[in-house]
Structures are given as structure tokens and as C-alpha cells.
Design a protein around this motif. Structure first.
Motif, PDB file in Angstrom:
ATOM      1  N   PHE A 107      38.546  36.037  38.302  1.00 22.44           N
ATOM      2  CA  PHE A 107      37.980  34.681  38.304  1.00 22.44           C
ATOM      3  C   PHE A 107      38.677  33.840  37.240  1.00 22.44           C
ATOM      4  CE2 PHE A 107      34.711  37.627  39.700  1.00 22.44           C
ATOM      5  CZ  PHE A 107      34.239  37.039  40.860  1.00 22.44           C
ATOM      6  N   PRO A 108      39.806  33.229  37.558  1.00 24.83           N
ATOM      7  CA  PRO A 108      40.397  32.268  36.617  1.00 24.83           C
ATOM      8  C   PRO A 108      39.471  31.057  36.483  1.00 24.83           C
ATOM      9  CG  PRO A 108      41.965  32.967  38.303  1.00 24.83           C
ATOM     10  CD  PRO A 108      40.616  33.402  38.761  1.00 24.83           C
ATOM     11  N   TRP A 109      39.547  30.379  35.390  1.00 26.18           N
ATOM     12  CA  TRP A 109      38.651  29.260  35.106  1.00 26.18           C
ATOM     13  C   TRP A 109      38.740  28.181  36.190  1.00 26.18           C
ATOM     14  CZ3 TRP A 109      34.421  28.466  32.773  1.00 26.18           C
ATOM     15  CH2 TRP A 109      33.994  27.192  32.439  1.00 26.18           C
ATOM     16  N   GLN A 110      37.599  27.863  36.796  1.00 24.77           N
ATOM     17  CA  GLN A 110      37.468  26.821  37.804  1.00 24.77           C
ATOM     18  C   GLN A 110      38.291  27.090  39.064  1.00 24.77           C
ATOM     19  OE1 GLN A 110      38.400  23.157  35.762  1.00 24.77           O
ATOM     20  NE2 GLN A 110      36.333  22.991  34.882  1.00 24.77           N
ATOM     21  N   TRP A 111      38.637  28.342  39.297  1.00 23.19           N
ATOM     22  CA  TRP A 111      39.366  28.687  40.518  1.00 23.19           C
ATOM     23  C   TRP A 111      38.460  29.453  41.476  1.00 23.19           C
ATOM     24  CZ3 TRP A 111      44.974  30.808  39.552  1.00 23.19           C
ATOM     25  CH2 TRP A 111      45.733  29.812  38.919  1.00 23.19           C
ATOM     26  N   THR A 112      38.916  29.523  42.713  1.00 25.82           N
ATOM     27  CA  THR A 112      38.242  30.417  43.649  1.00 25.82           C
ATOM     28  C   THR A 112      38.610  31.860  43.302  1.00 25.82           C
ATOM     29  OG1 THR A 112      40.096  30.243  45.192  1.00 25.82           O
ATOM     30  CG2 THR A 112      38.253  28.707  45.491  1.00 25.82           C
ATOM     31  N   THR A 113      37.854  32.797  43.836  1.00 28.45           N
ATOM     32  CA  THR A 113      38.057  34.205  43.520  1.00 28.45           C
ATOM     33  C   THR A 113      39.392  34.712  44.067  1.00 28.45           C
ATOM     34  OG1 THR A 113      35.676  34.553  43.652  1.00 28.45           O
ATOM     35  CG2 THR A 113      37.068  36.509  43.728  1.00 28.45           C
ATOM     36  N   ILE A 114      40.090  35.498  43.234  1.00 27.24           N
ATOM     37  CA  ILE A 114      41.316  36.181  43.637  1.00 27.24           C
ATOM     38  C   ILE A 114      41.015  37.666  43.707  1.00 27.24           C
ATOM     39  CG2 ILE A 114      43.664  36.794  42.960  1.00 27.24           C
ATOM     40  CD1 ILE A 114      43.869  34.080  41.598  1.00 27.24           C
ATOM     41  N   ILE A 143      41.927  31.220  30.694  1.00 28.58           N
ATOM     42  CA  ILE A 143      40.902  32.243  30.550  1.00 28.58           C
ATOM     43  C   ILE A 143      40.643  32.885  31.899  1.00 28.58           C
ATOM     44  CG2 ILE A 143      39.769  31.232  28.531  1.00 28.58           C
ATOM     45  CD1 ILE A 143      37.732  29.971  30.377  1.00 28.58           C
ATOM     46  N   VAL A 144      40.026  34.077  31.874  1.00 34.73           N
ATOM     47  CA  VAL A 144      39.821  34.823  33.098  1.00 34.73           C
ATOM     48  C   VAL A 144      38.629  35.762  32.939  1.00 34.73           C
ATOM     49  CG1 VAL A 144      41.301  36.783  32.502  1.00 34.73           C
ATOM     50  CG2 VAL A 144      41.061  36.115  34.897  1.00 34.73           C
ATOM     51  N   ARG A 145      37.995  36.075  34.060  1.00 30.31           N
ATOM     52  CA  ARG A 145      36.935  37.075  34.104  1.00 30.31           C
ATOM     53  C   ARG A 145      37.263  38.051  35.227  1.00 30.31           C
ATOM     54  NH1 ARG A 145      31.785  37.334  36.645  1.00 30.31           N
ATOM     55  NH2 ARG A 145      32.162  35.322  37.655  1.00 30.31           N
ATOM     56  N   VAL A 146      36.921  39.333  35.036  1.00 33.33           N
ATOM     57  CA  VAL A 146      37.295  40.374  35.998  1.00 33.33           C
ATOM     58  C   VAL A 146      36.069  41.229  36.306  1.00 33.33           C
ATOM     59  CG1 VAL A 146      38.793  42.350  36.482  1.00 33.33           C
ATOM     60  CG2 VAL A 146      39.645  40.468  35.079  1.00 33.33           C
ATOM     61  N   THR A 147      35.838  41.503  37.595  1.00 33.12           N
ATOM     62  CA  THR A 147      34.772  42.418  38.020  1.00 33.12           C
ATOM     63  C   THR A 147      35.340  43.459  38.968  1.00 33.12           C
ATOM     64  OG1 THR A 147      34.130  41.069  39.926  1.00 33.12           O
ATOM     65  CG2 THR A 147      33.029  40.601  37.819  1.00 33.12           C
ATOM     66  N   PHE A 148      34.617  44.581  39.076  1.00 36.19           N
ATOM     67  CA  PHE A 148      35.104  45.704  39.879  1.00 36.19           C
ATOM     68  C   PHE A 148      34.046  46.140  40.890  1.00 36.19           C
ATOM     69  CE2 PHE A 148      37.214  45.797  35.795  1.00 36.19           C
ATOM     70  CZ  PHE A 148      38.550  45.879  36.158  1.00 36.19           C
TER      71      PHE A 148
END
Length: 678
Positions: free
Chosen positions: A281-288, A399-404
């Protein structure tokens, strides 16, 4: 033995303790460790047909029974375990080369993996000579690497409930042939498999009377007569042993397929309908979405994202290149290439990073690989990688957020040919279509040894009972297990008869036959194929004689000094193979081939023909109807291929299919066309 030792001693004027192996079943000859001048002296002896330097072959690694519905096939054949006495109704012997027995302990043993072990053996003599006795490994049949355990338990073994890899893909692990007995012949050491050790393993397996050989190894193939796998497999075929082997991991380049002799089932790799996703989840982006084997908590809150922070090579996260001050507490974007993927994660962690996004580049655009990293890590492709690089370099505070996610099912499209899978043609004999078939080989869950970490890294102290691996090494045992099911169901079938149902794969419209052979394995269809193509030893002998080798070289392959090649194919495509590889040139624009099929369906079956062909080649099949009598009745048909174009580029690399069909069966035979200047 006395003759070998005497011959070796007299020819080399040296001691006989350098004699390593004497082959009795797979080959006629011996292996010895010789100095160059000794080898040359032995080569000059009149009784020596040939002499070859030993070279190493490689292991090819980088939910499937449910995906293939092989459990249903096993049930159809009546192989379900009795609820009363715990015994199997049918058993058969399957061997795995290379492989190893699973090390047993109170909490981690072979019964936990569900493998019924028949025997285990090791063959180390040339390896030991090669390393001059300097090895830190234990010369034991036990598996200290994991490859053999993984491949053997894919082919055969009882279901194991609660199987998982680091908390991911939890479920019941099943093999292809749940009640097979496994004999182990360990011939690979330090990831190298030496020809003399391989041949010794095959020699013992043939002596032991196994039914199926599974060979998850391969190397460079030049000539049939100097390839240990090819020669050993020929003798196995003579003894009624079905041999399957990997196609190799050198794709997507053409002409890279290994183990392409027509008496070997050559298997390439495909994906399945399950993957191991991770979300970025990059900031203000759709999910990659990327791929990851990481199974612990992700990043609930956004953190900084950095790229190329350090000295030269930091973009690839090479050892010692990252700046800890810039990396600490952040996610690092790393380019693929330059070092091992898992090592990149270790470099990031050691520099203080808490996550990694590993991205393909234009020069490293290969299959996405979901590795068991040491930290939060996600693998993405070239396009996503370029987008992420652009983001990092254009935003002053990326910035970025990551989930699994544990896993995702019903992924489409599936199956898809793995990019790493080797492609045809098989250069020593391009007139035979190789590879034969594709089978699951991407992210395969199977048993693992307790002596090796899931990453194989010396820094990895984790131990697992199951691991996730990719490669044609993983696809090969799927076919070996399926062949065991067919051998148990139809013990009267020849090895070539078994091959045809396996190659009667699912629709291959998404790729050409050089990429996936006859299609994707389908256990349910294989159980009742309708028609099969049979081949005898004499047919293969005529094929080998058609390779234009010397008589001595032919004799090396077939182990028969009386061979004189009185029967030989003028065109190798005359072999009664379940496919057509048609080679045309400006002087050869019309070619006739004949095939013979055997009825293994209902008595009195009748088949019609359907032809799908490229515009550049006209294909005529005669007769267009095959009417069979009893089971075992044989019918021949002839195919005429005629060029419709004088432009070779219109013909080259085109393909089509001949399909014999009735209400019950659909027997499809691929045909490929190559245009070569004479």
C-alpha cells in the motif's frame, strides 16, 4: 570384476584401487579415476568402445494433487486405504533419483511424512574422488539438503493432515501415488550429480526391479551415447521400467530442454491455481499485489520506503552496500540480480531495515519467486517495480505499508507454463517433439528434511517439516506418481503405452507444443485413454541407428555388441511417437509419416479424425476413420504434410493438432513444423 581390474591394471600400469564402479545392468563397463595419460592408454585398447570424462549434472529447483484431481483418480482405481485393516489394496515400487531417506527423530520422522520406504542407497565414489576426500558433508543416504525429500514425497506418500509451511498454506499434504513404496538412490552431493554416480544408482535400481524411475536432475545433452541418464534409461525401458525426468530450468530460451531421449518422459513445469499473495500500500495509491512466503505480521502503519541508498550496488542490496543510517526502520526496494534473493533480505535486515520489496528488472525479468525471507518481503514484477522506483525517486517522503495473506485459491489463468521451464526442440534429435508434457512445478508444498533450513542459507536456523519449492525438479515427480497409478491399473501396458495417456493433456491453445509438449497432465483423462502408441526395443534401435552414429557408439547406448543397424530410420520422425515434429526445407516440402495406435478402450470402438493446422501447411490423414475390433487391436494411419508456402518464415515454428475422437475419448496428437535451410 577380475577382468575389469586386470584390464585396467595392464592398460594403465597402475594400481586398481582407482576402480570406482562396475556396471552390470544399466551399462556394460566401469568407472575409474585416471590420470590423463592413463586414460589415453586405456582408450587405445581394442576392447574399449568408448571413454568419456565425467561431468556433473544439476538439480533443477528454484495443493497439487487436489488441483490435478489425482485423489479422485486414485479413488477410481480402488487405491483408497481400508478403514478396517489400514492396508492398501495395491502396491507398486517407485524409485527416486536423486533423493534421500528422511532423517528420523521422535518428533520429525518418515511416518510423519507418510512415505513407505522400501530401501535407501547412496553412491558417492566419484564425488569423493572429485573433492579429494575433503568433504564436510556426511556420506549417508540421509537427506542433508531437502531436494530429495521434497521430490520423493511429491511422487509417493500417505496424506498428512495439518501440513503447513511457516503457518502458510495449511492443509492436508497429499502425494500423487499415496500407497506406493519408495526406493531411494542418493547420487547428488553439494548440488552436483556426477555421471558415474548417477549410472551406479540407476544400475542398482534396475537390479532391484523397480517399476518407475523419477530423475529430478539434468545437464548438457550433446550425444545420446555419452549421457548417463539416456543410456541408463534405455536399459530401464528394456526392463519395463518407466522413466520420467525433468526438462530443465533454462527457459524461456528455445532449444534448452534436457533429457529428451524418446524412451524418457520429459516433464516441464507449470503453475497451479494457488499463489502466496502480499499486498503493498504506497501512500494514496491503490493496492499493489506481489508474492511472498513470509507468514508473520505485516506493517499495520506506513513506514519510509528507500531505494539505492548507499554505495554502488545498493540498488541490488549487495552485501555491504546499504547505508544503515538511511535504511534503519524502513522498507528497502531492491533490484533483482547480483546476489541470491534471500541474501538480499539478510543484507536489508543487517543494515537495520524492517522490510523489502524485491523487484524484477528488464535484465532479470523472470518468474516471480516467493521466498521464505528473514524479514517482511514481497516480490513484484518489472512493471510494478518500475512504478515503485518512479514513486521513490519522485516523492520526497515515500512511505509504504505491507500485509500478508496465507494463500489465495482459484487463481486464473492456471495452469501457466513457468518462465524458467526449458523449451524445445531437443537439439540431438529435433525430429521428435520434446518436451512431452507439463506438470505442476511452481510453489509446490512437500516434505522437507530436518537437516536443512528452508532457504538453504547457512544463516538460517529455522527448521520446517514442509517446504515450498519451484522447478522442473518438482514437476517431474508429479508425472512419476501418475505413472505409478497407471502401472498399477494397467500392468500389461508397455512404458510407451503409459506415456501416451499422460501426454493427452489439457487444451494447449495458450502456448505452442515446444513450450508445453502435448499439454498439461490430467490424471482423470489418463485413466481411460482409448488409444495408445506402442513402441518396442527394436523401434528405438532403428531410431538410434538413424542418428548416424558409428556402430560402436550405437552399441554404447543399447549395450548390445551384435547390433549392426540393418534396420534404421531414414528420418527419425518415422518413430511411432505420440506427436509429429516435421522438418521442411526448400527441397523437402512434402513429407509422409505413419503411426500405429492400439485400442485399449471398448471393443468395437470407432474413431473419426479432426485436423487443426496452420495455413502454411496442408495436412491430409488417411484413413479418416479407424474402426477397431477387440481390445488390443491395432490400426495404422498415414499423414501427409505439404507446404502451402514457399516462404520458410510462414512455416517455421507453426503447429497444429490431429485428434481422433468418439463419444468417449479424445486422442489429440500435436504436430510442429520447422523450416531449416538445406
Amino acid at each position: 570384476m577380475d577382468w575389469y581390474m586386470s584390464s585396467l591394471s595392464s592398460a594403465t600400469s597402475g594400481p586398481t584401487d582407482n576402480l570406482l564402479y562396475m556396471y552390470e545392468n544399466a551399462y556394460q563397463g566401469f568407472a575409474a579415476s585416471l590420470e590423463p595419460e592413463q586414460a589415453e592408454a586405456l582408450r587405445k585398447q581394442s576392447y574399449v568402445l568408448g571413454m568419456y570424462e565425467d561431468v556433473p549434472l544439476k538439480l533443477h529447483t528454484t495443493h497439487t494433487p487436489s488441483f490435478l484431481k489425482s485423489q479422485k483418480a486414485s479413488t477410481t482405481l480402488g487405491f483408497q486405504r481400508s478403514q478396517h485393516d489400514g492396508s492398501a489394496n495395491v502396491r507398486w515400487d517407485l524409485i527416486s533419483i536423486p533423493s534421500a531417506v528422511i532423517k528420523s527423530s521422535s518428533e520429525h520422522n518418515s511416518s510423519r511424512r507418510g512415505i513407505l520406504m522400501l530401501s535407501c542407497n547412496r553412491f558417492t565414489r566419484y564425488y569423493y574422488v572429485h573433492v579429494e576426500g575433503n568433504t564436510t558433508g556426511v556420506l549417508s543416504p540421509r537427506d542433508h539438503q531437502g531436494h530429495g525429500t521434497h521430490t520423493a514425497s511429491t511422487a509417493a506418500g500417505s496424506p498428512v493432515p495439518g501440513a503447513a509451511f511457516l503457518g502458510k498454506v495449511m492443509g492436508t499434504a497429499r502425494s500423487m501415488a499415496p500407497h506406493a513404496r519408495v526406493a531411494i538412490y542418493k547420487v547428488c552431493w553439494d548440488s552436483n550429480c556426477w555421471n558415474s554416480d548417477i549410472l551406479a544408482g540407476m544400475d542398482q535400481a534396475i537390479k532391484d526391479g523397480v517399476d518407475i524411475m523419477s530423475l529430478s536432475l539434468g545437464g548438457s545433452d550433446m550425444f545420446y551415447f555419452d549421457n548417463s541418464v539416456t543410456v541408463g534409461a534405455f536399459t530401464a525401458m528394456e526392463k519395463g521400467i518407466f522413466v520420467s525426468a525433468l526438462a530443465g530450468n533454462e527457459g524461456p530460451e528455445s532449444g534448452t530442454v534436457k533429457n529428451g531421449a524418446p524412451w524418457i518422459m520429459t516433464v516441464s513445469a507449470s503453475s497451479i491455481d494457488r499463489d502466496l499473495p502480499a499486498n503493498i500500500f504506497p501512500w494514496q495509491w491503490t493496492t499493489i499485489t506481489g508474492l511472498s512466503k513470509y507468514a508473520q505480521a505485516g506493517l499495520d502503519k506506513p513506514v519510509g520506503l528507500v531505494y539505492n541508498k548507499g554505495i554502488h550496488g545498493s540498488n541490488m542490496c549487495l552485501n555491504g552496500t546499504l547505508d544503515p543510517a538511511a535504511v534503519k526502520g524502513k522498507v528497502v526496494l531492491c533490484d533483482r540480480g547480483g546476489n541470491e534473493r534471500v541474501e538480499k533480505g539478510l543484507v536489508v535486515r543487517n543494515a537495520g531495515g524492517i522490510g523489502m520489496i524485491l523487484a524484477n528488472t528488464q535484465t532479470s525479468d523472470r518468474d516471480l519467486a516467493s521466498d521464505p525471507h528473514f524479514l517482511r518481503a514481497v516480490m513484484v514484477g518489472v512493471t510494478t517495480g518500475n512504478t515503485m522506483r518512479q514513486y521513490v525517486m519522485s516523492d520526497p517522503n515515500p512511505i509504504v505499508r505491507v500485509t500478508f495473506t496465507p494463500y489465495r485459491l482459484n487463481v486464473r489463468p492456471a495452469p501457466v507454463v513457468a518462465k524458467f521451464s526449458s523449451r524445445g526442440p531437443y537439439n540431438p534429435s529435433v525430429q521428435i517433439l520434446k518436451l512431452d508434457v507439463i506438470a505442476p512445478g511452481v510453489d509446490i508444498v512437500s516434505a522437507w528434511t530436518n537437516d536443512a533450513p528452508p532457504t538453504k542459507s547457512p544463516f538460517d536456523k529455522r527448521r520446517v517439516q514442509f517446504n515450498i519449492e519451484s522447478g522442473t525438479s518438482m514437476s517431474c515427480p508429479h508425472v512419476s506418481g501418475l505413472a505409478a497409478l497407471l502401472r498399477a491399473a494397467h500392468p500389461e501396458w508397455s512404458t510407451s503405452a503409459i506415456k501416451r495417456p499422460i501426454t493427452d493433456g489439457k487444451d494447449s491453445s495458450v502456448a505452442d507444443p515446444w513450450t508445453l509438449g502435448s499439454g498439461h497432465v490430467d490424471p482423470q483423462e489418463a485413466l481411460s485413454p482409448g488409444l495408445v502408441y506402442n513402441l518396442t526395443r527394436d523401434d528405438y534401435m532403428a531410431f538410434i541407428c538413424g542418428l548416424n552414429y558409428t556402430i560402436e557408439q550405437v552399441q554404447l547406448v543399447v549395450r548390445d555388441p551384435s547390433v549392426n543397424c540393418s534396420r534404421k530410420f531414414s528420418n527419425l520422425g518415422e518413430l511411432n511417437y505420440p506427436s509429429f515434429s516435421v522438418i521442411m526445407n526448400e527441397n523437402r516440402t512434402v513429407i509422409d509419416y505413419a503411426r500405429e495406435v492400439t485400442n485399449v478402450g471398448a471393443p468395437g470402438s470407432t474413431y473419426q479424425v479432426a485436423i487443426a493446422t496452420p495455413r502454411s501447411v496442408a495436412v491430409n490423414v488417411q484413413p479418416m476413420t479407424l474402426a477397431f475390433g477387440p481390445v488390443g487391436d491395432k490400426k495404422r494411419y498415414t499423414v501427409t504434410f505439404a507446404a502451402n508456402s514457399t516462404n520458410g518464415t510462414d512455416i517455421d515454428k507453426t503447429y497444429g493438432f490431429i485428434t481422433w475422437y468418439n463419444r468417449e475419448h479424445r486422442v489429440r496428437t500435436p504436430m510442429v513444423f520447422t523450416y531449416m535451410l538445406s
